[in-house]
Design a protein around this motif. Structure first.
Motif: not given
Length: 601
Positions: A545-559, A578-589
């Motif tokens: 899930r973290l690997a997938k989220l990292a890809g989504q965060v990178a896509e949002h930065h590009e967008s 983007l903040r929602a994705l980063e929040g989920e990453i923090a929870d998962q970590e």
């Protein structure tokens, strides 16, 4: 754009020469500047002046009061006793840096293969360099000065760094000034170019390709006397326009004159003629690797490799450090024997290798350059014409004064050029280049490529310089997991394969676990039975899930970077996502750390 830094009337001189004379330049928010110029003309000195590491004799450098500046120079200042983890993240608590997506990206991109608890003194020069770069990139800076950041990075690492720098700041913010001889990297990250020469800094629009266009047009319009240099740049420009047309999309200036300038310029190489000459010198048989396997127990380095090298073949070989590229070339050269399979060589094959060690110059280090060259052939065939060794030296940038210089007193770049010339004068018909770009500036790289364009033989190149590989070779192969694979799509296909491999569940798990595993001491698990299996299963799921989220965060930065900066509603929506994705990453970590502690007891 907001002004970040300005330099006014900079003057710097040493006892023997003036380095800069009345140089006035500025850096603003959103600038991405590549710095080019001959070795010794002052590129690194310019960065030191702008970063405040060096004081000018006169003039001044001013910086916006709240601007933060970071610099990577060519010196190694990390204490030997410092651990890798402490060097990169300092005394920050683990939960702080482990929850930062930027830190995780930098760690995965630069130091995933380096032990977190290793001391700096244990590392190789390349590893120390990568740790120093990582220590810089994990911090927030408004302005980054990077001096040869691609040194010791492989092609994959260079691609990662270019992607990181392009996404590091939002459009119109932050600034980058980079000195590098990697021309592909310059084109990827820079939107303007400074050429340092003759005590001045001359600005150009666009990256390296745009700089070449403008420089050729400038020379033509000014009717300068540098005819040979101009022809060389025209040849490189022709390759840029024909081989990689997308690279010329950045410049905003009118290109009609430049297009007319190269309309009659031939292709860099006459492939048919070179193949004909190579076949005449080599015959039809060069070197065949037939079902070759090489083992260095317990590791199998190469497995069932079949490669039939053709006369006149020009091949680039890619692969991560330690993949087996040098072993493969050793099979071709005869310095490595296969564990199984067969290596078949043609009777007329004469192989020469341009190594990184400059071994060819050891025996002549006390002789003058002119004397060394005089011991070789009196003429040499280049581009279908006979030229003297002196003319070859001139093409490689040697002046008359340098001909009387002892070999031991030459600079690193001059030794590299002389080494190549001595090998070519021995007239091998198979040439292996192992990282040939070391110590060469962009002009000398172009000169070397021009020389190789007319070389009638088989050429095998291992290099992390993407521009060089694409410029002098016609096809690329990769060594991946012991297999030798053809890359019809070239380096882009290789990078795609590497990304797919890194994104696999096992690779993602290994990457995500690296920092945390290095930051805690190993212990025996206290869970057992069903609870242990459930925890391990959940941990693996979180890694994916973290690997997938990292890809989504990178896509949002590009967008966000591509989005219309005046559309505040759209930018706000993307930022919230983007903040929602980063929040989920923090929870998962956080959950990942909890499970890790349970499993480690």
């Amino acid at each position: 754009m907001a002004h970040l830094l300005g330099a006014e009337s900079l003057h710097l001189e040493y006892p023997t020469r003036v380095v800069f004379d009345s140089v006035t330049i500025g850096v603003s928010e959103g600038d991405r500047i590549g710095v080019v110029g001959r070795n010794g003309d002052g590129k690194s000195t310019l960065l030191s002046l702008l970063a405040g590491r060096l004081e000018p004799d006169s003039g001044r450098v001013t910086r916006r009061r709240d601007a933060t500046v970071g610099m990577l120079d060519q010196r190694d200042d990390l204490p030997d006793a410092l651990t890798v983890g402490r060097a990169i993240v300092g005394d920050r608590e683990e939960h702080l840096w482990a929850g930062d997506p930027r830190v995780r990206d930098v760690l995965a991109g630069l130091v995933a293969d380096i032990r977190w608890e290793a001391t700096i003194g244990e590392l190789s020069g390349g590893q120390r360099r990568r740790v120093a770069l990582a220590a810089l990139l994990v911090h927030d800076h408004d302005l980054l000065f990077l001096d040869e950041p691609t040194n010791h990075l492989d092609i994959e690492g260079v691609a990662w760094l270019a992607s990181h720098l392009k996404q590091r700041w939002a459009a119109g913010s932050g600034a980058l000034v980079v000195v590098t001889h990697d021309r592909w990297f310059l084109d990827e990250v820079s939107t303007s170019t400074w050429e340092v020469h003759d005590g001045i800094v001359e600005p150009f629009e666009g990256g390296y390709a745009a700089y070449v266009l403008q420089r050729v047009e400038r020379d033509r319009m000014a009717a300068v006397a540098e005819t040979k240099r101009q022809n060389l740049m025209r040849k490189e420009l022709a390759w840029l326009r024909r081989g990689a047309p997308a690279r010329t999309s950045k410049p905003k200036f009118r290109m009609d004159a430049a297009a007319a300038l190269i309309a009659d310029e031939p292709a860099p190489r006459d492939a048919v003629e070179l193949t004909k000459l190579a076949t005449a010198r080599l015959g039809k048989d060069v070197v065949d690797l037939l079902d070759v396997t090489v083992e260095f127990p317990p590791k199998t380095v190469l497995r069932d490799v079949e490669w039939r090298i053709a006369p006149g073949e020009r091949t680039g070989i890619l692969g991560v450090n330690g993949a087996g590229k040098s072993t493969l070339l050793g099979l071709v050269a005869g310095s490595v024997e296969p564990t199984s399979g067969r290596v078949k060589r043609g009777k007329t094959v004469k192989i020469a290798t341009l190594t990184q060690q400059l071994d060819e110059l050891d025996a002549v280090r006390d002789q003058r350059v002119s004397a060394v060259v005089a011991d070789k052939r009196t003429t040499y065939l280049a581009g279908g014409k006979e030229v003297t060794p002196g003319q070859m030296l001139e093409r490689l940038g040697f002046t008359n004064a340098q001909l009387s210089t002892p070999v031991k007193d030459l600079s690193g770049g001059q030794k590299r050029r002389l080494q190549l010339l001595l090998i070519l004068l021995d007239e091998p018909n198979v040439l292996i280049l192992d990282e040939p770009t070391n110590d060469l500036d962009t002009d000398m790289l172009a000169a070397m490529e021009d020389l190789l364009d007319g070389w009638p033989g088989t050429l095998l190149v291992v290099s992390h310089d993407r521009y060089l590989v694409e410029r002098v070779t016609d096809q690329q192969y990769a060594v991946i997991d012991g297999a030798f694979r053809h890359l019809p799509g070239g380096i882009d296909e290789y990078l795609r394969l590497r990304r797919e491999r890194s994104a696999s569940p096992s690779a993602a798990a290994g990457t995500a676990a690296t920092p945390a595993a290095g930051a805690t001491a190993a212990a025996s698990p206290v869970l057992s039975g069903a609870a242990l299996r459930a925890a391990e299963k959940e941990l693996a799921s979180i890694d994916r899930r973290l690997a997938k989220l990292a890809g989504q965060v990178a896509e949002h930065h590009e967008s966000i970077a591509r989005h219309d900066q005046s559309d505040y509603v759209g930018l706000g929506r993307l930022t919230e996502e983007l903040r929602a994705l980063e929040g989920e990453i923090a929870d998962q970590e956080t959950r990942w750390l909890e499970l890790s502690e349970q499993l480690e007891g």
